[in-house]
Write a protein that holds these residues in place. Structure first.
Motif, short mmCIF file in Angstrom:
data_model
loop_
_atom_site.label_atom_id
_atom_site.label_comp_id
_atom_site.label_asym_id
_atom_site.label_seq_id
_atom_site.Cartn_x
_atom_site.Cartn_y
_atom_site.Cartn_z
N ALA A 296 0.84 -1.20 0.00
CA ALA A 296 0.00 0.00 0.00
C ALA A 296 0.87 1.25 0.00
N GLY A 297 1.90 1.24 0.84
CA GLY A 297 2.81 2.38 0.87
C GLY A 297 3.59 2.51 -0.42
N LEU A 298 3.91 1.38 -1.06
CA LEU A 298 4.70 1.40 -2.29
C LEU A 298 3.98 2.11 -3.42
N VAL A 299 2.69 1.83 -3.59
CA VAL A 299 1.97 2.44 -4.71
C VAL A 299 1.80 3.94 -4.51
N THR A 300 1.51 4.37 -3.29
CA THR A 300 1.43 5.81 -3.04
C THR A 300 2.79 6.46 -3.18
N GLY A 301 3.82 5.76 -2.71
CA GLY A 301 5.18 6.28 -2.88
C GLY A 301 5.56 6.41 -4.34
N ALA A 302 5.17 5.43 -5.17
CA ALA A 302 5.45 5.51 -6.61
C ALA A 302 4.72 6.69 -7.24
N LEU A 303 3.48 6.89 -6.84
CA LEU A 303 2.71 8.01 -7.37
C LEU A 303 3.37 9.34 -7.03
N MET A 304 3.78 9.48 -5.78
CA MET A 304 4.39 10.74 -5.36
C MET A 304 5.79 10.92 -5.94
#
Length: 411
Positions: free
Chosen positions: A59-67
């Motif tokens: 979950a953190g990875l996908v938001t991190g990728a987006l940001m």
């Protein structure tokens, strides 16, 4: 004598028209990009966690990728805008933000989800930087605080509706309809881009992004805002995961209250900044943001979660208004693009770092203690906030002294 007229007197004497057709077209693109972004912001992390092999780190990875992609796009955007123009870059950003969302309807692999987040992050970055520079050119300097606050409201309302609506739709209709809605909203708003003005860059020497970041005048507000944005990334990504299962109503209420409070406080802070200055707002905004995150740490108490999200929203809205108003007031028109890029880099880098870092820490300490640690980490930004307030007071004192000397010379 004209130099002694205060801000309120100048507004009373001459208030140039704020609402114009180009600004209305800009509202359309603001709503389109913001709604598309926020509809999926809290949905995609849960989508990734529920996929085979998912977890809090995914979950953190996908938001991190987006940001991460958003930050990279924001750093590239001024260079690209100098070659293709702000309008073209804004239209391309809306396309990249909307179209890839459809890929989520055909694949649930982590690689696909991350790729979509990367492309959408680039698109969102282009809409922020190109749109921000265009916005600044459309707002009369005499009404800068009010105009920026209004744009903040137009960007905040979609987040106010989109965050809880996206979570609700995903729960009741599935992920497909949410992805389609996010795609169509962004793509349809491209029709408003030709209605924006053709002056894509201000005259004068441009201000480099890294030069602006190194200067205290822009660097201090950028640092303060980045730290408050850490909390925003954590709230939208992990609040649905930190609250006990079955409390979807609490999550929806908290995700509604946070952007609602941020939108309202940003509006009032912007108007106050026009009258009394924005430098004194950064410390209250930062303290309120940290206090809200600390209250959210009581994840087992529904009232605390909702109240904490609201308090954080108030502080975050104040920090948004104070920092962006300060930064635009400290550069000439040729630096608007740089200010837009720096401010949005702070926003998105803070959100991305918060999402990735919090996911790692929460895996070791649990969600409540991770929220507590985040709150105390945010308070470290009081140092640059106080430095900036001191520098602003010195600058005002010097300005009053120069004004007194000039008036004495007139006598």
């Amino acid at each position: 004598m004209a130099s002694s007229v205060g801000p309120e007197d100048r507004v009373a004497e001459a208030r140039p028209r704020l609402m114009t057709r180009p600004l209305l077209m800009r509202f359309v693109t603001v709503v389109g990009s913001s709604a598309s972004f926020f509809l999926l912001l809290s949905v995609v992390p849960v989508y990734a966690q529920s996929a085979p092999g998912g977890g809090s780190d995914k979950a953190g990875l996908v938001t991190g990728a987006l940001m991460l992609a958003t930050v990279a796009g924001e750093l590239m955007a001024p260079w690209l805008a100098a070659r293709c123009g702000y309008r073209v870059l804004l239209g391309a950003g809306l396309l990249l933000l909307g179209a890839p969302a459809l890929a989520l309807t055909v694949s649930r692999s982590l690689a696909c989800i991350v790729t979509v987040c990367l492309v959408r992050g680039l698109g969102f970055a282009f809409t922020l930087v190109a749109g921000g520079a265009l916005t600044a050119s459309l707002i009369p300097p005499e009404r800068r605080g009010e105009g920026l606050a209004l744009i903040g409201v137009m960007a905040g309302v979609p987040s106010l509706v989109g965050l809880p609506l996206g979570a609700w739709l995903a729960l009741h209709t599935g992920y497909g309809p949410v992805c389609w809605a996010a795609a169509l909203i962004a793509l349809v708003s491209i029709a408003a881009v030709p209605g924006l003005p053709g002056r894509d860059a201000a005259s004068g020497p441009p201000l480099g992004i890294f030069a602006g970041a190194r200067s205290g005048a822009l660097g201090r507000p950028t640092a303060v805002f980045a730290v408050t944005a850490v909390g925003a990334g954590i709230v939208v990504t992990f609040l649905p995961l930190a609250v006990a299962p079955g409390n979807t109503g609490v999550v929806a209420a908290a995700l509604f209250m946070q952007p609602a409070a941020a939108t309202a406080s940003r509006w009032f802070a912007g108007r106050r900044a026009d009258r009394r200055g924005a430098a004194g707002l950064m410390v209250p905004g930062l303290v309120a943001s940290a206090a809200g995150i600390l209250v959210v740490a009581l994840t087992g108490v529904p009232v605390a979660v909702v109240v904490g999200a609201a308090v954080f929203g108030v502080g975050f809205g104040i920090a948004q208004s104070a920092t962006i108003t300060l930064m635009y007031s400290r550069v000439p028109a040729s630096g608007y693009g740089t200010v837009s890029a720096l401010w949005n880099v702070a926003y998105d880098a803070g959100m991305g770092i918060g999402a990735v870092g919090f996911g790692t820490v929460a895996g070791l300490t649990g969600y409540p203690w991770a929220f507590v640690l985040t709150a105390f980490l945010m308070l470290t930004a009081l140092v640059p906030a106080r430095w900036d307030l001191t520098a602003a007071r010195k600058q005002r004192a010097m300005g009053r002294e120069d004004q007194a000397v000039a008036e004495e010379g007139q006598r």
